[in-house]
Design a protein around this motif. Structure first.
Motif, short mmCIF file in Angstrom:
data_model
loop_
_atom_site.label_atom_id
_atom_site.label_comp_id
_atom_site.label_asym_id
_atom_site.label_seq_id
_atom_site.Cartn_x
_atom_site.Cartn_y
_atom_site.Cartn_z
N TYR A 31 27.66 21.23 -7.99
CA TYR A 31 29.00 21.45 -8.57
C TYR A 31 29.02 22.70 -9.45
N ASP A 43 33.77 17.58 -18.46
CA ASP A 43 34.34 18.15 -17.23
C ASP A 43 33.52 17.74 -16.01
N ASP A 76 31.48 25.49 -7.93
CA ASP A 76 32.77 25.58 -8.61
C ASP A 76 32.79 26.56 -9.77
N SER A 123 35.10 15.51 -13.06
CA SER A 123 35.15 16.16 -11.74
C SER A 123 34.33 15.42 -10.70
#
Length: 161
Positions: free
Chosen positions: A46, A62, A50, A66
């Protein structure tokens, strides 16, 4: 392969050895094969894909929201598998991003403060502190060692103005 979610146990073992080497705890390698390894892989994937760490307010929360992973699991992944505290890893990723911007000559069109903001830092001071912690150099020193001399001249002009 590991970073791009095509990981195998050997890729993850290599990554963990690398992380443990840098944290100077070579004897404490976590054995792959449990759910925490998979969750850690998801977290690192991630972060890599991202790049949410580029947001100045990016936090562990976060990651939790997420990836829909419990807060305790995320905390355990950082302390037991990744073995780099979240703030330190976040700063390392941000500094790596800034160094890539420097390599791509972004400092010719932006100020160091602008690059700091683009890299997720709140201000120039926190960027300088983190940059020095990660690289043992200031951004200008790093540019001197890693970028063209002509580029450095234009940066020095910017700093004197």
């Amino acid at each position: 392969n590991y970073i791009y979610d095509n990981h195998t146990t050997s890729d993850l073992t290599f990554y963990l050895r690398l992380v443990n080497h840098f944290s100077k705890e070579e004897d404490k390698i976590v054995e792959p094969g449990n759910d925490m390894i998979v969750m850690s892989s998801r977290i690192l994937n991630y972060l890599h894909k991202d790049k949410a760490y580029l947001s100045p307010g990016f936090s562990k929360h976060d990651i939790v929201t997420s990836l829909n992973i419990p807060q305790k699991t995320v905390t355990d992944c950082f302390s037991k598998v990744i073995k780099i505290p979240f703030p330190k890893l976040r700063n390392q990723l941000r500094i790596e991003h800034a160094m890539e911007l420097f390599r791509n000559n972004a400092h010719l069109t932006k100020t160091i403060s602008g690059i700091a903001i683009d890299s997720g830092f709140q201000n120039r001071a926190s960027f300088y502190i983190a940059f020095k912690e990660v690289t043992s150099m200031t951004p200008v020193e790093w540019i001197e060692e890693n970028c063209d001399k002509q580029i450095l001249d234009s940066l020095n002009q910017e700093n004197t103005e």
